[in-house]
Design an enzyme around this catalytic site. Structure first.
Site, mmCIF file in Angstrom:
data_model
loop_
_atom_site.group_PDB
_atom_site.id
_atom_site.type_symbol
_atom_site.label_atom_id
_atom_site.label_comp_id
_atom_site.label_asym_id
_atom_site.label_seq_id
_atom_site.Cartn_x
_atom_site.Cartn_y
_atom_site.Cartn_z
ATOM 1 N N LYS A 69 16.546 44.076 36.235
ATOM 2 C CA LYS A 69 16.107 44.002 37.641
ATOM 3 C C LYS A 69 17.314 43.757 38.544
ATOM 4 O O LYS A 69 17.440 44.344 39.606
ATOM 5 C CB LYS A 69 15.086 42.869 37.794
ATOM 6 C CG LYS A 69 14.458 42.803 39.192
ATOM 7 C CD LYS A 69 13.646 41.549 39.385
ATOM 8 C CE LYS A 69 12.179 41.686 39.201
ATOM 9 N NZ LYS A 69 11.414 42.551 40.036
ATOM 10 N N MET A 73 5.691 48.220 45.264
ATOM 11 C CA MET A 73 4.937 47.595 44.181
ATOM 12 C C MET A 73 5.772 46.721 43.243
ATOM 13 O O MET A 73 5.263 46.220 42.257
ATOM 14 C CB MET A 73 4.202 48.676 43.361
ATOM 15 C CG MET A 73 3.176 49.455 44.165
ATOM 16 S SD MET A 73 1.977 48.387 44.988
ATOM 17 C CE MET A 73 0.957 47.953 43.580
ATOM 18 N N ASN A 130 6.632 41.500 54.653
ATOM 19 C CA ASN A 130 5.664 42.241 53.844
ATOM 20 C C ASN A 130 4.321 42.257 54.556
ATOM 21 O O ASN A 130 4.000 41.348 55.308
ATOM 22 C CB ASN A 130 5.504 41.557 52.472
ATOM 23 C CG ASN A 130 4.540 42.307 51.567
ATOM 24 O OD1 ASN A 130 4.572 43.535 51.480
ATOM 25 N ND2 ASN A 130 3.652 41.585 50.896
ATOM 26 N N HIS A 132 0.277 42.388 53.659
ATOM 27 C CA HIS A 132 -0.648 42.187 52.538
ATOM 28 C C HIS A 132 -2.084 42.356 53.041
ATOM 29 O O HIS A 132 -2.444 41.796 54.079
ATOM 30 C CB HIS A 132 -0.458 40.782 51.940
ATOM 31 C CG HIS A 132 -1.321 40.544 50.755
ATOM 32 N ND1 HIS A 132 -1.060 41.119 49.523
ATOM 33 C CD2 HIS A 132 -2.473 39.840 50.610
ATOM 34 C CE1 HIS A 132 -2.014 40.755 48.669
ATOM 35 N NE2 HIS A 132 -2.882 39.986 49.301
#
Ligand code: GRF
Length: 201
Positions: free
Chosen positions: A65, A90, A107, A109
């Site tokens: 990562k 994602m 973000n 949501h």
């Protein structure tokens, strides 16, 4: 003019709402680059249709990562990005990006956080039997969908709703509050104070 990057993985309707708000001059900002972890994400096509740099960075090509995010970071730096927007991205962010862009990542949501974090939030809320649902724009930190909340919008759950009709009604509001929150950030009107975000008038 603030330089923005949008990270996406899918259809990109929120990206589209941001592009539209810039084109209709609601938002004084520039999308410098759109980055997707998925090669055939429709969001990349939307970006290209508007002449925006659209890059696929394949996580599968990196050993970790950290090395994947280092590549994303290199791309952000090469475009002098000042604000990173997650819009249906994602992947969970790791230290590399969180540290480099601390308090500069937002973000959207599709639930009224802290209720229903994680995947399929609208369906989780619908199945739980809530009477109001909604969406949240928040700063991103190490906790999944857990950072300080900037804006939220409620929608009513109707008797004849399905998870899909509810998700559609929430999405309409997402497309409004995300540009609103970005505008507040761009105008330097947000102050993080612990868990709270103060909005300067
Ligand atoms: C939206 O519902 C957003 O809230 C969530 O993922 C979905 C992305 O949709 N984080 P789109 O790709 O912006 O159309």
């Amino acid at each position: 003019m603030i330089r923005i990057a949008v990270l996406v993985s899918g259809r990109g309707s929120n990206l589209q709402a941001i592009i539209d708000s810039i084109e209709n001059k609601y938002l004084h900002a520039q999308i410098s680059v759109v980055i997707s972890d998925i090669g055939d994400a429709y969001a990349l096509e939307r970006a290209r249709k508007h002449g925006i740099n659209a890059v696929h960075i394949d996580p599968g090509k990196f050993a970790s990562k950290a090395s994947y995010e280092a590549e994303v970071l290199k791309t952000l730096n090469s475009h002098n990005v000042q604000l990173v927007l997650l819009a249906g991205y994602m992947k969970i962010l790791g230290k590399t990006l969180l540290t480099a862009y601390k308090d500069r990542i937002l973000n959207i949501h599709p639930a009224l956080l802290p209720a229903f974090p994680g995947l399929h939030a609208q369906e989780q809320a619908f199945k739980h039997g809530v009477k109001v649902a909604g969406c949240t724009v928040h700063f991103v930190d190490e906790e999944l969908d857990g950072g300080p909340i900037i804006l939220q919008k409620c929608v009513e759950v109707k008797e004849d709703d399905t998870a899909q009709t509810l998700a559609d009604r929430i999405l309409e509001q997402e497309h409004k509050i995300y540009p609103e929150a970005i505008k507040l950030f761009a105008e330097n009107k947000l102050r993080i104070e612990g868990r709270k975000v103060k909005i300067i008038k």
